[in-house]
Write a protein that holds these residues in place. Sequence first.
Motif, short mmCIF file in Angstrom:
data_model
loop_
_atom_site.label_atom_id
_atom_site.label_comp_id
_atom_site.label_asym_id
_atom_site.label_seq_id
_atom_site.Cartn_x
_atom_site.Cartn_y
_atom_site.Cartn_z
N ASN A 172 0.79 -1.23 0.00
CA ASN A 172 0.00 0.00 0.00
C ASN A 172 0.83 1.29 0.00
OD1 ASN A 172 0.98 -0.15 2.60
ND2 ASN A 172 -0.98 0.26 3.60
N ILE A 173 2.14 1.18 -0.17
CA ILE A 173 2.99 2.37 -0.18
C ILE A 173 3.74 2.47 -1.51
CG2 ILE A 173 5.00 3.51 0.85
CD1 ILE A 173 4.11 2.48 3.55
N MET A 174 3.65 3.62 -2.13
CA MET A 174 4.31 3.89 -3.40
C MET A 174 5.25 5.09 -3.23
SD MET A 174 4.22 2.94 -6.75
CE MET A 174 2.54 2.37 -7.09
N ALA A 220 6.89 -1.38 13.09
CA ALA A 220 5.70 -2.19 13.31
C ALA A 220 4.80 -2.12 12.09
CB ALA A 220 4.94 -1.68 14.54
N ALA A 221 4.37 -3.28 11.61
CA ALA A 221 3.45 -3.37 10.48
C ALA A 221 2.47 -4.50 10.73
CB ALA A 221 4.21 -3.61 9.17
N ARG A 222 1.37 -4.50 9.98
CA ARG A 222 0.38 -5.57 10.19
C ARG A 222 0.89 -6.91 9.69
NH1 ARG A 222 -3.48 -1.69 8.55
NH2 ARG A 222 -3.85 -2.74 6.55
N ASN A 223 1.60 -6.90 8.56
CA ASN A 223 2.12 -8.14 8.00
C ASN A 223 3.26 -7.82 7.03
OD1 ASN A 223 0.88 -7.46 5.39
ND2 ASN A 223 -1.05 -8.02 6.40
N GLU A 224 3.88 -8.84 6.49
CA GLU A 224 5.04 -8.65 5.62
C GLU A 224 4.69 -7.87 4.36
OE1 GLU A 224 7.65 -11.93 4.86
OE2 GLU A 224 7.04 -12.96 6.70
N SER A 268 2.00 -7.39 13.61
CA SER A 268 0.91 -7.59 14.57
C SER A 268 0.06 -8.82 14.26
CB SER A 268 0.03 -6.34 14.62
OG SER A 268 -0.54 -6.06 13.36
N SER A 269 0.20 -9.37 13.04
CA SER A 269 -0.53 -10.59 12.68
C SER A 269 0.10 -11.83 13.27
CB SER A 269 -0.58 -10.73 11.16
OG SER A 269 0.74 -10.81 10.62
N GLN A 270 1.26 -11.67 13.90
CA GLN A 270 1.98 -12.81 14.46
C GLN A 270 2.01 -12.70 15.99
OE1 GLN A 270 5.89 -12.85 12.73
NE2 GLN A 270 5.12 -13.18 10.64
N PHE A 275 15.20 4.64 16.13
CA PHE A 275 14.09 5.05 15.27
C PHE A 275 12.99 4.00 15.42
CE2 PHE A 275 18.04 6.39 13.05
CZ PHE A 275 17.89 7.77 13.23
N ILE A 276 11.81 4.45 15.84
CA ILE A 276 10.70 3.54 16.10
C ILE A 276 9.49 4.02 15.31
CG2 ILE A 276 9.24 2.48 17.86
CD1 ILE A 276 11.42 3.12 19.91
N SER A 277 8.99 3.19 14.41
CA SER A 277 7.91 3.63 13.54
C SER A 277 6.81 2.59 13.44
CB SER A 277 8.45 3.94 12.14
OG SER A 277 9.07 2.81 11.56
N GLY A 278 5.62 3.08 13.10
CA GLY A 278 4.49 2.22 12.83
C GLY A 278 3.86 2.60 11.50
N GLY A 279 3.59 1.61 10.65
CA GLY A 279 2.94 1.88 9.38
C GLY A 279 3.72 2.85 8.51
#
Length: 393
Positions: free
Chosen positions: A168-170, A301-305, A331-333, A270-274
């Motif tokens: 979802n990132i371009m 942190a991401a929802r999945n690979e 977070s899916s794991q 460096f700590i990031s989410g999404g």
Amino acid sequence: MLTVEQRKIVKSTAPVLEEHGTTITKVFYRNLFETHPELLHIFNHANQAKGRQQTALANAVYAAAVHIDNLENILPAVVQIAHKHVSLGIKPEHYPIVGEHLLKAIKEVLGDAATDEILDAWKEAYGVIAAAFIGVEAKMYQEAREQENGWNFFKPFTVVRKVKESENIMSFYLKPADGLNVPAYQPGQYISVRVKIPGEKYMMIRQYSLSQAPTPGEFRISVKREADNDPNGVVSVYLHTQVNEGDTVEVSPPAGEFVLDTTKTTPVAFISGGVGITPMMSMFETVANLTPDRPTVFLHAARNEELAAFQGDIEEKAAGMSNVKYNTFYSSQPDGFINRAVLEKYVDITGDTYVCGPVSFMESIIRELRAMGMNEERIHYEFFGPAMQLANA
């Protein structure tokens, strides 16, 4: 200048503004856009629809009332908001318009309780606050204009490359259409992108972090595609699906104060989410390029690979660093969250930590860092949206 009596009046109205502030700012924006629809070319329509801009303004007005005797106490917030204003192209002539409609909104909401004395006091107070913003922004505009390859407001850029970083990132690589280089910028800063979307009445502006270390010839932004039915997704969907290599967008000079201190060689995390990873990439790449021996931690942190961007880039940069630890949590794991145990394992609280991501994510990380004893001045964070403070994080 505010008289002593006017200062007392402004301070005495702070509890009323705390109670009715958002109602006042909703009325303010409604009336402002009815009278001056041309300003819809500047404001983020999604933030209006979600009420975020109204809340941000209400908080700012309340803070001004509380600190009217010592406005220097809110100077950091003024500077933060001023960066946003400069990236949007706010001009001095906009301030009287805003002041007029803010006073009218106060009168409309409070009715007879808004006496002439109260309105006169707030008129003077607004004049003082507006002058502070105009002064700070004038200096920012001058610095942006006078630096090498600098400019004010917006100029055309060509999309020279589109690269898919995750599901979802371009990424969009942007070069000035006039053939010049881009100005120097600080890792962590952002630019505004302005587009005219077919079928939309007004220009649309969105702010995106620069997602690579400063490079003379180009900017890179990395845009998360929001849901098609999300008001905030109009521009991201357009960029993902309609803007192609060779197309032109308008871009403002870099702005923002959530930036890496490149003079330090002490530990940094460096700590990031999404999509909060985007400013972190600029910072991390800069450390890798300039101070590769600096003790560095990169946690994401991401929802999945499929939704984890830049994993190959992080590994490539880390390979050239002598003291780096990095990990991505899904977070899916099971155990796929950055919690207190993870922070205690990776983060050196004597160093600096930069945090960016969804608000709830940042609140959790910042709260744990504070509980671990990290000095407040060493915790740096940025919230994507109207300028707000996470004072209660």
